[in-house]
Motif scaffolding. Structure first.
Motif, mmCIF file in Angstrom:
data_model
loop_
_atom_site.group_PDB
_atom_site.id
_atom_site.type_symbol
_atom_site.label_atom_id
_atom_site.label_comp_id
_atom_site.label_asym_id
_atom_site.label_seq_id
_atom_site.Cartn_x
_atom_site.Cartn_y
_atom_site.Cartn_z
ATOM 1 N N SER A 1 -5.009 -5.782 -4.650
ATOM 2 C CA SER A 1 -3.760 -4.357 -5.698
ATOM 3 C C SER A 1 -3.003 -5.517 -5.927
ATOM 4 C CB SER A 1 -3.610 -3.778 -5.061
ATOM 5 O OG SER A 1 -2.514 -3.875 -3.986
ATOM 6 N N VAL B 1 -4.201 2.834 -2.030
ATOM 7 C CA VAL B 1 -5.709 2.419 -3.107
ATOM 8 C C VAL B 1 -5.906 2.138 -2.334
ATOM 9 C CG1 VAL B 1 -4.084 1.737 -5.254
ATOM 10 C CG2 VAL B 1 -4.812 -0.009 -3.557
ATOM 11 N N GLY B 2 -7.674 2.134 -2.310
ATOM 12 C CA GLY B 2 -8.385 1.089 -1.362
ATOM 13 C C GLY B 2 -8.713 2.554 -0.366
ATOM 14 N N TRP C 1 -10.701 -4.578 -0.032
ATOM 15 C CA TRP C 1 -10.508 -5.563 -0.803
ATOM 16 C C TRP C 1 -9.256 -5.045 -2.224
ATOM 17 C CZ3 TRP C 1 -9.993 -10.379 0.701
ATOM 18 C CH2 TRP C 1 -11.547 -10.827 1.179
ATOM 19 N N ASP C 2 -9.300 -3.665 -1.871
ATOM 20 C CA ASP C 2 -8.516 -2.947 -2.857
ATOM 21 C C ASP C 2 -7.673 -3.033 -2.279
ATOM 22 O OD1 ASP C 2 -10.862 -2.762 -4.345
ATOM 23 O OD2 ASP C 2 -11.249 -0.110 -4.062
ATOM 24 N N ASN D 1 -11.816 0.424 1.346
ATOM 25 C CA ASN D 1 -12.216 -1.358 0.610
ATOM 26 C C ASN D 1 -11.130 -1.648 0.609
ATOM 27 O OD1 ASN D 1 -12.484 -3.227 -1.261
ATOM 28 N ND2 ASN D 1 -13.452 -2.195 -3.072
ATOM 29 N N TRP E 1 1.113 -1.074 -0.101
ATOM 30 C CA TRP E 1 -0.360 0.230 0.007
ATOM 31 C C TRP E 1 0.660 1.312 0.079
ATOM 32 C CZ3 TRP E 1 -0.550 4.212 3.054
ATOM 33 C CH2 TRP E 1 -1.428 5.002 2.555
#
Length: 531
Positions: free
Chosen positions: A182, A160-161, A177-178, A175, A155
């Motif tokens: 990823s 992301v997410g 799961w994002d 999110n 990350w």
């Protein structure tokens, strides 16, 4: 803005964390791979009932346990440093970075700590099958532990997410799961763990080769070489595949790192891959925009870099100058423009904070910006670049060139990692072929090569992390937070003192591990499978 940064504190904090991480990674990869190798060996023992396989299992299990214990000690220190030395970072990442680490502690570590006791002390006290299950769960637990830590690291490389909350100035997960799935996280986990499997395989074949050179425990050594070579060949194939996927992911999400890995100054179509390169002069002065790579030796593979990055031999691969200065033809934004946009995002956040109690309408208007996807994509995504803003146009251009990672270190680390990886695969194939033909005992050159490849496996492992971490500098969170903004506001002297204390501690732990391991290896496996 740069003049307000205590670079002494930043550099010592970076050095301390790098020291801890690199020592920790001396122990982790062996744990990741040796756990599975031991599980495979015990599975053969349970299936065949051959006590020689039990003897083999117990020997390698003992070395696994020694390495595991010391690895845990260094890992605990590493996690504490996020709070002591990197508190600004810890605040800014909100719950995103903490969640995977919490899951790692609750799920993976407890799984390991529960079943490792059965694995070591359960011989003769539990059934063979239950003991085998405990061994497999210990190996799986070690890899699950790595999974969550690597998700957190991924990350940082590709945030992301998440959504930025301007009221708390923190990034918050929207999110899971994002974040978890990823492309960066998937590639990083698979590539990092398979590199651990290869290192563990090298360790086993190297130690087994030493036994053959000493003409001791011949059957033990040959069987160990077969298991480790097969595991190493499969892992090497996976490592090549995941490395290929990682390269494309880096080309898309961290193009500057990708350019630094190949010392690509000017963007090219049909870009060649440098297979072997030795600098005469490395372009490592980020303030000199006219610097170029100067190679004493360079062997290239035509079109390969373009294909590796985008699966097209005629694809354009942006170079360092394209990324810093911009390239309108290729629709590449310059770093100067990113700095301006990042500065505007930072000023927007500052104005938002100031208007909270004085101008409710302005407060609501500015808050809406942080919920506007178009504004977030065009301005906030470059938030970290704002730290390099300067109203003087000339200084601003110089600052833009400071957002370039160390090129020669990234280049050499990448090529050392890849070159050694090819050597490991070839070694596994040769060892397996010679062992299958019952000729391995007479090939002293091969045996010595296997033995002295053990330290090379650690070099390759460390080089991979240098590519990952040095190659993304100056970012601690890609594009959002530079390393200089992440450190805690503490006295640099305290960081210097703890750096040297940690150095003494870690060197002591490493020496202790080597001595204990060496003693156990010299003693060899116990005679008789039930002893």
């Amino acid at each position: 803005m740069l003049e307000n940064i205590d670079l002494t504190l930043v550099n010592w904090s970076r050095a301390q964390f790098a020291l801890t991480a690199m020592f920790h990674w001396l122990f982790v990869p062996l744990t990741l791979g040796l756990g599975f190798i031991v599980a495979f060996m015990e599975s053969i023992y349970v299936r065949t009932g051959d006590l020689e396989w039990k003897r083999i299992t117990k020997f390698w299990m003992k070395l696994f346990g020694i390495n595991f214990a010391i690895g845990v000690a260094t890992g605990i220190i590493l996690e504490f440093e996020f709070g002591t030395n990197w508190s600004n970072y810890s605040w800014f990442v909100g719950d995103i970075f903490g969640a995977p680490l919490a899951i790692e502690g609750i799920m993976a570590f407890f799984l390991e700590s529960t079943f490792i006791a059965v694995m070591f002390f359960g011989w003769g006290k539990v059934s063979k099958k239950f003991h085998l299950v405990a061994t497999w769960l210990t190996a799986i637990g070690a890899n699950l532990s790595a999974l969550w830590i690597l998700v957190a690291n991924a990350w940082m490389q590709n945030p992301v997410g998440m959504k930025f909350n301007p009221e708390t100035a923190r990034n918050e997960m929207v999110n899971f799961w994002d974040v978890f799935l990823s492309e960066t996280a998937v590639n990083k986990f698979l590539h990092t763990t398979t590199s651990g499997y290869v290192l563990a395989s090298i360790f086993v074949v190297g130690i087994s080769s030493w036994f053959l050179l000493k003409k001791r425990h011949i059957l033990f050594a040959k069987r160990s070489i077969v298991i480790a070579s097969v595991f190493g060949i499969i892992s090497s194939a996976m490592l090549i595949g995941t490395g290929d996927g990682s390269a494309r992911e880096i080309a898309r999400n961290q193009p500057m790192k990708f350019a630094a890995m190949e010392s690509l100054m000017e963007g090219q179509t049909q870009a060649p891959l440098i297979a072997v390169g030795l600098f005469g002069k490395a372009p490592d002065d980020p303030l000199n925009k006219d610097s170029e790579s100067d190679f004493l030796v360079k062997i290239e593979i035509p079109n390969m870099l373009s294909y590796m990055a985008f699966l097209k031999v005629d694809a354009f691969v942006p170079g360092i100058k394209d990324l810093v200065l911009g390239n309108e033809v290729r629709n590449i934004m310059s770093y100067k423009e990113k700095i301006r946009r990042g500065y505007e995002a930072q000023q927007t956040l500052k104005a938002f904070k100031e208007s909270k109690n004085s101008d409710p309408e302005e407060y609501a208007r500015l808050k809406a910006k942080f919920n506007d996807k178009e504004w977030v994509d065009n301005y906030f995504r470059y938030f970290g670049y704002g730290n390099y803003y300067d109203p003087d146009p000339e200084q601003l251009e110089l600052n833009a060139f400071k957002i370039v990672p160390p090129i020669s270190m990234s280049f050499y680390a990448f090529h050392i990692m890849v070159g050694l990886g090819m050597h490991f695969l070839l070694l596994f194939v040769v060892l397996l072929w010679l062992t299958a033909r019952n000729k391995i005992e007479d090939k002293k050159v091969v045996l010595y090569t296997a033995l002295w490849t053990i330290p090379l496996a650690y070099v390759a492992s460390q080089a991979g992390w240098i590519v990952a971490e040095v190659g993304r500098q100056p970012w601690v969170i890609q594009d959002l937070m530079p390393t200089m903004s992440a450190v805690s506001k503490i006295d640099s002297t305290s960081v210097m003192i703890t750096f040297w204390l940690f150095t003494i501690t870690f060197v002591g732990l490493a020496i202790a591990e080597v001595k204990i391991m060496t003693k156990q290896i010299k003693n060899g496996p116990k005679e008789g499978g039930d002893k």
